[in-house]
Motif scaffolding. Structure first.
Motif, mmCIF file in Angstrom:
data_model
loop_
_atom_site.group_PDB
_atom_site.id
_atom_site.type_symbol
_atom_site.label_atom_id
_atom_site.label_comp_id
_atom_site.label_asym_id
_atom_site.label_seq_id
_atom_site.Cartn_x
_atom_site.Cartn_y
_atom_site.Cartn_z
ATOM 1 N N SER A 70 0.834 -1.186 0.000
ATOM 2 C CA SER A 70 0.000 0.000 0.000
ATOM 3 C C SER A 70 0.875 1.244 0.000
ATOM 4 N N LEU A 71 0.267 2.337 -0.424
ATOM 5 C CA LEU A 71 0.855 3.659 -0.270
ATOM 6 C C LEU A 71 0.105 4.381 0.836
ATOM 7 N N THR A 95 -1.567 10.353 -6.783
ATOM 8 C CA THR A 95 -1.134 9.208 -5.979
ATOM 9 C C THR A 95 -1.852 7.930 -6.413
ATOM 10 N N ILE A 96 -3.126 8.037 -6.724
ATOM 11 C CA ILE A 96 -3.876 6.870 -7.211
ATOM 12 C C ILE A 96 -3.274 6.373 -8.521
ATOM 13 N N GLU A 97 -2.916 7.288 -9.396
ATOM 14 C CA GLU A 97 -2.288 6.905 -10.669
ATOM 15 C C GLU A 97 -0.957 6.192 -10.423
ATOM 16 N N ILE A 98 -0.175 6.690 -9.461
ATOM 17 C CA ILE A 98 1.105 6.059 -9.133
ATOM 18 C C ILE A 98 0.884 4.652 -8.584
ATOM 19 N N ALA A 99 -0.084 4.511 -7.688
ATOM 20 C CA ALA A 99 -0.392 3.185 -7.148
ATOM 21 C C ALA A 99 -0.741 2.212 -8.272
ATOM 22 N N ALA A 100 -1.554 2.667 -9.216
ATOM 23 C CA ALA A 100 -1.946 1.798 -10.322
ATOM 24 C C ALA A 100 -0.740 1.416 -11.179
ATOM 25 N N GLU A 101 0.161 2.372 -11.421
ATOM 26 C CA GLU A 101 1.354 2.072 -12.215
ATOM 27 C C GLU A 101 2.245 1.046 -11.531
ATOM 28 N N LEU A 102 2.270 1.073 -10.200
ATOM 29 C CA LEU A 102 3.068 0.114 -9.431
ATOM 30 C C LEU A 102 2.311 -1.183 -9.160
ATOM 31 N N GLU A 103 1.075 -1.263 -9.622
ATOM 32 C CA GLU A 103 0.196 -2.412 -9.361
ATOM 33 C C GLU A 103 -0.003 -2.625 -7.868
ATOM 34 N N VAL A 104 -0.131 -1.510 -7.159
ATOM 35 C CA VAL A 104 -0.431 -1.523 -5.723
ATOM 36 C C VAL A 104 -1.915 -1.216 -5.576
ATOM 37 N N PRO A 105 -2.704 -2.134 -5.024
ATOM 38 C CA PRO A 105 -4.158 -1.968 -5.050
ATOM 39 C C PRO A 105 -4.747 -1.162 -3.905
ATOM 40 N N LYS A 137 -12.242 3.902 -8.819
ATOM 41 C CA LYS A 137 -12.886 2.834 -9.588
ATOM 42 C C LYS A 137 -12.171 2.599 -10.910
ATOM 43 N N ARG A 138 -11.791 3.688 -11.572
ATOM 44 C CA ARG A 138 -11.149 3.577 -12.884
ATOM 45 C C ARG A 138 -9.830 2.817 -12.793
ATOM 46 N N HIS A 139 -9.109 3.008 -11.686
ATOM 47 C CA HIS A 139 -7.787 2.396 -11.546
ATOM 48 C C HIS A 139 -7.796 1.125 -10.698
ATOM 49 N N GLY A 140 -8.946 0.737 -10.156
ATOM 50 C CA GLY A 140 -9.011 -0.484 -9.355
ATOM 51 C C GLY A 140 -8.274 -0.397 -8.046
ATOM 52 N N VAL A 141 -8.276 0.788 -7.430
ATOM 53 C CA VAL A 141 -7.570 1.024 -6.170
ATOM 54 C C VAL A 141 -8.592 1.260 -5.060
ATOM 55 N N THR A 142 -8.310 0.721 -3.874
ATOM 56 C CA THR A 142 -9.141 0.947 -2.692
ATOM 57 C C THR A 142 -8.467 1.960 -1.783
ATOM 58 N N LEU A 143 -9.250 2.903 -1.275
ATOM 59 C CA LEU A 143 -8.769 3.917 -0.343
ATOM 60 C C LEU A 143 -9.325 3.602 1.045
ATOM 61 N N ASN A 144 -8.436 3.310 2.005
ATOM 62 C CA ASN A 144 -8.848 3.063 3.389
ATOM 63 C C ASN A 144 -8.479 4.268 4.244
ATOM 64 N N ILE A 145 -9.352 4.602 5.203
ATOM 65 C CA ILE A 145 -9.192 5.853 5.942
ATOM 66 C C ILE A 145 -9.138 5.583 7.440
ATOM 67 N N ASP A 146 -8.213 6.295 8.090
ATOM 68 C CA ASP A 146 -7.991 6.218 9.536
ATOM 69 C C ASP A 146 -8.551 7.475 10.206
ATOM 70 N N PRO A 147 -9.407 7.344 11.226
ATOM 71 C CA PRO A 147 -9.804 8.505 12.028
ATOM 72 C C PRO A 147 -8.676 8.855 13.003
ATOM 73 N N HIS A 148 -7.857 9.789 12.624
ATOM 74 C CA HIS A 148 -6.644 10.090 13.375
ATOM 75 C C HIS A 148 -6.939 11.050 14.524
ATOM 76 N N PRO A 149 -6.262 10.906 15.658
ATOM 77 C CA PRO A 149 -6.398 11.910 16.712
ATOM 78 C C PRO A 149 -6.154 13.313 16.180
ATOM 79 N N ASP A 150 -7.001 14.234 16.580
ATOM 80 C CA ASP A 150 -6.980 15.641 16.154
ATOM 81 C C ASP A 150 -7.546 15.807 14.753
ATOM 82 N N ASP A 151 -8.386 14.866 14.334
ATOM 83 C CA ASP A 151 -9.109 15.030 13.086
ATOM 84 C C ASP A 151 -10.543 15.444 13.392
#
Length: 291
Positions: A70-71, A95-105, A137-151
């Motif tokens: 992951s990135l 960043t999504i485009e870079i992930a797709a180029e590296l085949e990082v999902p 969706k276009r690049h087949g990448v999933t974005l996961n999100i963290d609720p960080h302290p001070d967010d």
């Protein structure tokens, strides 16, 4: 099979970016999560990446026998001020485009809004996602999100409700164990709700700042708007690791192909190798006990 990954942040001051793959391999990891770095994707900045660097990353990773799970960019995705929010959308699109180029999902990130402007930040988050979900969706990448302290959202359940409101399987959740006590210390009830939308768990410990009647940490003057947590080695804080891994095992996370367990200890850079090796061993022990 679940992937056990190293966050190489402790090595930023001692190693070049492309050396992180060799460091991960030397410490017993087959996977790495690439986190913010001035030679890669800096905090809040546009990626410093061209085709040659992408090729070099792929070559060095292959040579070390380490793959990229992951990135992890940190951008002002939910910022209440429009120019910076719009810049974050541009940066994340690249960043999504870079992930797709590296085949990082997978990309893992934070909401990155402001708690004192929660309503505006939530509105900004949904505006950003209107643009980013089609790109994911276009690049087949999933974005996961963290609720960080001070967010703008710190509680784990509230964060899941906001993510769920997108109604998109392109967006999931990051459970950061060292944020347990800001998220409501609710692993046993939250993880079953997340189901297969839980994409990554970060493995670092923290002390419970609520203990001792809220006086475990003292800031002056009292009432300062601060958040305190650590990223300690497993077992050095108050996180109930058997409870967490039991919940992960019961939910099926520990048997899911592509699920990520990432070691991200930040407080002991002077003995980073020792801690990284120990972290991999402890994660594998917990995995074997609760799978």
């Amino acid at each position: 099979m679940v992937h056990i990954a190293l966050d190489p942040t402790p090595y930023h001051a001692t190693h070049d970016f492309l050396d992180f793959f060799d460091v991960a391999a030397a410490n017993g990891y087959e996977w790495i999560q690439l986190t913010p770095h001035p030679d890669w994707i800096p905090f809040f900045g546009h990626p410093r990446v061209d085709a040659a660097l992408i090729a070099a990353v792929g070559k060095r990773a292959a040579a070390a026998g380490v793959r990229i799970t992951s990135l992890l960019p940190v951008q002002r995705l939910s910022w209440p001020e429009e120019p910076l929010r719009q810049a974050a959308v541009r940066n994340l699109t690249r960043t999504i485009e870079i992930a797709a180029e590296l085949e990082v999902p997978v990309i893992n990130t934070e909401f990155s809004g402001r708690p004192e402007r929660a309503e505006e930040s939530e509105a900004g988050f949904y505006r950003s996602m209107e643009t980013l979900i089609p790109v994911l969706k276009r690049h087949g990448v999933t974005l996961n999100i963290d609720p960080h302290p001070d967010d703008f959202v710190e509680d784990g359940l509230a964060a899941w409700q906001i993510i769920r409101g997108l109604d998109s399987r392109s967006v999931g959740f990051v459970y950061v164990a060292s944020h347990t006590f800001h998220m409501g210390d609710r692993a046993e009830t939250l993880i079953p709700m997340l189901g297969d939308r839980l994409g990554a768990v970060y493995c670092a410990d923290s002390f419970d700042h609520h203990r001792s009647h809220g006086l475990r940490y003292i800031t002056n003057p009292p009432g300062n708007a601060v958040r305190v947590h650590q990223h300690l080695a497993i077992g050095d804080g108050d996180v109930d690791w058997d409870q967490l891994f039991a919940a992960l095992g019961a939910s099926g996370f520990l048997d899911r192909e592509g699920a990520i367990l990432c070691s991200n200890v930040f407080g002991e850079d002077e003995r980073a190798d020792e801690v990284s090796v120990a972290q991999a061993e402890r994660i594998r022990e917990l995995l074997a006990r609760h799978r």
